[in-house]
Structure formats: structure tokens, C-alpha cells
Design an enzyme around this catalytic site. Structure first.
Site, PDB file in Angstrom:
ATOM      1  NE  ARG A  47      -1.875   1.874   3.501  1.00 46.19           N
ATOM      2  CZ  ARG A  47      -1.515   1.207   4.591  1.00 46.19           C
ATOM      3  NH1 ARG A  47      -1.949  -0.026   4.789  1.00 46.19           N
ATOM      4  NH2 ARG A  47      -0.717   1.746   5.494  1.00 46.19           N
ATOM      5  CE1 TYR A  87     -17.050  10.443 -15.727  1.00 44.15           C
ATOM      6  CE2 TYR A  87     -15.578  10.747 -13.844  1.00 44.15           C
ATOM      7  CZ  TYR A  87     -16.480   9.961 -14.555  1.00 44.15           C
ATOM      8  OH  TYR A  87     -16.795   8.713 -14.102  1.00 44.15           O
ATOM      9  CG  ASP A 101      -8.977  15.494 -16.367  1.00 47.18           C
ATOM     10  OD1 ASP A 101      -8.310  14.822 -17.186  1.00 47.18           O
ATOM     11  OD2 ASP A 101      -9.970  15.040 -15.773  1.00 47.18           O
ATOM     12  CE  LYS A 150     -12.464   7.355 -19.074  1.00 41.87           C
ATOM     13  NZ  LYS A 150     -12.248   7.348 -17.627  1.00 41.87           N
TER      14      LYS A 150
END
Length: 445
Positions: free
Chosen positions: A105, A157, A231, A256
Site C-alpha cells: 500500500r 466529467y 485534467d 482511458k
């Protein structure tokens, strides 16, 4: 600069004479040569250190960095492709004496290699990778405190809107959405905030493909003491580099184009300065990544790493296909408008031409209402009706009922995301087949 030097030289000749100028030039040349040599030496040392630790050089093109940065051969076996570290924990020789890794982690070699690669591709000093684009968004917003202010774009988005409006507003974040994508609109929105801390922009935007002037927005945000985040999911570092234009942070949904094969979900934050990412101890983005646990797993990191190696060639094909697709769809009966930054008629075309190398693989069209939109998207055979974008395969999306359904109808329609809006993610198939597909579907409207 060359013409400026000529003018300066001519002026000196008129004022001090040729012999004096020659002597001054020799002194100046010697000083400048020593300075240049020292700078070059320092630069070479930094570049050598980058190559030694992260396996890339700054002068390399993005396409080269995408393949090699963070991907040094395995020192144990010489494997050209570094191994995938599918481990959750690491054996320590004695208590509290780890070999640089304790728990996945917190640290994982595969994840770190991807972070190094993405930072190099975007021209940043550091990066963090996450389990999704929204996990990356959450991590940035959690570095803020109740009462802090965010200005976000008018068109973004739907998941980003939902997170800001439904989660962080009630938590205490002050969020204002600009009325459009211009720098002036962001300036007006900033005036509404009591404590502006963050400016957030997508460009091109999702799904309207509006374009914002990154350089102008960065200057505005910095004048107000804000961190500026862009972004870059739609453009990718193959087409646009926000950090080079003044942005502090770059966000990606690596699901993406970075992943590029619709087989992984992920996100990333790249920082212009390492301090913007922080450490595990300073309550910055990396601290949150470890403390809250939204980081990418090793296998997902490996898939994205594999994907970015072909990003440069894929984006060229996406752009080639999108440009031809736009030309074809513009003349189809029933298509009211085509939105694409590469069109001269697009309001953001001039800005896009300055800050993007090409205009991307996303195309948005408008038809009359829900029924026509439904007929078109369900008649397509090659384009899959699906959420997401940026894969090698072509996708089509109806934002009003899919990706942007979380935005209230009145607000969504005021922004231009109505029932007749359709978003195409143009893949890398034969463009002739894609054009034939949309033509036969449009004929059924």
C-alpha cells in the site's frame, strides 16, 4: 533573439567603434562561455543522475520516455522488461530495517516505475498513481481544508462534478463552477470565493470539447495564490503538456488513453514540483495515498505501463481517424453540429492550435433530441455503446443518460449537454469502416 543581437551589435559599433567592440566581445564571449560550460556541466550531472536512477534523459522525446523511463533492466537477471511485483509485503532482515519496501500500500516497485514514467512523460518531477481517476481527484481535494475554495470548469466529467458537489461541498469545501471555459470566466468565478486555493480545468473538456487557455489560466491562478490543476485525460502527454504551460498538477484517468486497451481502471497525478506531491509524512497527496489507501495495485500499474509504451503511435492513429471521421460526419443528414477542436469553426481552435500538437480522438455531435440520438447510437455496429473512452476500439456514449447523468438536468442542459448530444471515442480501426458504420446508422435516424 537573433535580430535583437544584430541590432545591439550595430548600436555598439556606432557608439564605441570596432576595436573596442571586438575587445568587449572577446571578454563577453569568454564570460558567457564559462557560464554556459558550467551550466552544461550541471545539466549533464542532473541528466546523468536521472538516467542512473530513473532510466531516462530530459532531452528524450515523449515517445522515447514512454518506453524507457522507469524501465531499467532487472539488475538480478538482466530481464529487459522489469518484473511485475505481485507482493503485498516484504521480508525484513531485522525489526524496523526494511530494504526500502515495507508494504505494497505504501511502496511497490511496479507502481513506482509507472510513477517515474508518467512524471517523465508529462515533464514533472514526481507522480502518484491511483486505483481510478476519481481516486486521484479525491486525493487532491483531501489536501484542502473546510473553507478552502475551488474553481472548476463549466464542462467536466460527471463524476468529478458529483464528487465536488455531493461529497466535498457538504464536507466544507467552497466550490464554484465557471460559466464557460475562458480565462475571464474563471477570473469572475475566483472573485466569488473567500479563500481560493485550487483552479481545476479540463481541456479539451468532457463532453463538449471546449478548450481553455492553459498558460493564461495558470497565470490567473498563480496571481490568486492557487494551485492550478489540468485534467489532461483527453489530450494525453502525446498531444499536450500542461506543466510546460504553467500548470502545477496534471490529472489523468489512466483508464482511458494511457492504458489504451479498456482493460484497466486507474488514475494519476503528476506534479511540476516534487513538493506538490509531498512525502508519506507531510499530509500531502502521497501521504493521503498511503493513509487512505486509494493507490493503484501492481498489476493495474503494469497494465498501464504496458499501455503507455504505444501511446505515441496510438494517438497519431486516433487523430488521423478522428479528422477523417469529422469530415465525413459533418455532411450527414440529421447531424446538426460537430464539435471538434481541429475545426476552424470551433471557438477554441486558435488556442488548441497553440497548446496542442494535434486535436485528439474525441468527437462530439448534436442531433435533434433523444429519439434521434437513441436511433443513431443503437444502430452502430463497430462503435460500442459504452461508458469510457480512449481505447483502441471505437466507443459511442450518450452523456445525458450515461457519463453525465449525475449532473442535474437543468444545469446539464444549460451547459449544453442535452438529450441530442452524442460523444464518439474514435478508435484505431480502419477509418473507412468507421465512416461506413456511422453513415448507415445516421440513415436510420
Amino acid at each position: 533573439e537573433y535580430m535583437g543581437d544584430l541590432t545591439h551589435d550595430h548600436m555598439l559599433r556606432n557608439v564605441v567603434g570596432v576595436s573596442t567592440l571586438a575587445a568587449a566581445s572577446r571578454v563577453g564571449f569568454a564570460v558567457s562561455s564559462r557560464a554556459a560550460s558550467k551550466a552544461a556541466s550541471t545539466g549533464d550531472a542532473v541528466d546523468d543522475e536521472l538516467y542512473k536512477t530513473k532510466h531516462f534523459r530530459k532531452r528524450w522525446a515523449m515517445a522515447t520516455k514512454a518506453i524507457h523511463a522507469g524501465q531499467s533492466p532487472d539488475p538480478t537477471t538482466g530481464a529487459t522488461i522489469p518484473p511485475l511485483y505481485l507482493t503485498s509485503t516484504y521480508t525484513q532482515p531485522e525489526p524496523g530495517k526494511a530494504k526500502g519496501y515495507e508494504y505494497s500500500r505504501t511502496q511497490n516497485p511496479t507502481k513506482e516505475r509507472l510513477e517515474q514514467c508518467l512524471a517523465a512523460m508529462e515533464g514533472g518531477e514526481d507522480a502518484c498513481v491511483f486505483a481510478s481517476g476519481l481516486a486521484a481527484t479525491t486525493s487532491v481535494l483531501h489536501t484542502m481544508r473546510p473553507g478552502d475554495g475551488v474553481v472548476a470548469g463549466h464542462d467536466l466529467y460527471g463524476g468529478t462534478f458529483r464528487l465536488m458537489d455531493k461529497i466535498f461541498k457538504p464536507w466544507g469545501l467552497e466550490v464554484v463552477f465557471a460559466e464557460n471555459g475562458t480565462v475571464d470566466a474563471y477570473a469572475r468565478a475566483l472573485k466569488k470565493l473567500k479563500k481560493p486555493k485550487l483552479v481545476w480545468a479540463e481541456t479539451p473538456t468532457n463532453p463538449l470539447l471546449d478548450v481553455t487557455d492553459i498558460r493564461g489560466l495558470a497565470a490567473l491562478g498563480h496571481d490568486h495564490g492557487c494551485v492550478v490543476l489540468v485534467d489532461n485525460t483527453f489530450a494525453t502527454p502525446a498531444l499536450q503538456n500542461p506543466i510546460a504551460l504553467g500548470a502545477d498538477l496534471v490529472l489523468h484517468s489512466s483508464t482511458k488513453y494511457l492504458g489504451g486497451h479498456s482493460d484497466v481502471v486507474g488514475g494519476a497525478i503528476i506534479a511540476a514540483k516534487k513538493a506538490s506531491i509531498g512525502t508519506h509524512a507531510d499530509q500531502g497527496i502521497r501521504f493521503y495515498q498511503n493513509a487512505a489507501g486509494p493507490q493503484a495495485g501492481p498489476f493495474d500499474s503494469w497494465l498501464v505501463q504496458r499501455g503507455v509504451k504505444t501511446l505515441a503511435v496510438r494517438m497519431e492513429k486516433h487523430c488521423d481517424n478522428a479528422e477523417k471521421f469529422v469530415d465525413a460526419v459533418s455532411s450527414l443528414k440529421g447531424i446538426k453540429a460537430v464539435l471538434y477542436p481541429g475545426l476552424a469553426s470551433h471557438a477554441g481552435n486558435a488556442i488548441a492550435a497553440k497548446q496542442m500538437r494535434r486535436f485528439g480522438g474525441m468527437v462530439t455531435v448534436k442531433v435533434d433530441g433523444m429519439e434521434r440520438a437513441k436511433k443513431l447510437v443503437t444502430a452502430l455496429e463497430i462503435f460500442s455503446l459504452a461508458e469510457s473512452l480512449g481505447g483502441v476500439e471505437s466507443l459511442v456514449c450518450h452523456p445525458a443518460t450515461m457519463t453525465h447523468a449525475s449532473i442535474p438536468k437543468a444545469m446539464r442542459e444549460a451547459r449544453g449537454v442535452d438529450d441530442g448530444l452524442i460523444r464518439f471515442s474514435v478508435g484505431i480501426e480502419s477509418v473507412d469502416d468507421l465512416i461506413a458504420d456511422v453513415k448507415q446508422a445516421a440513415a436510420r435516424m
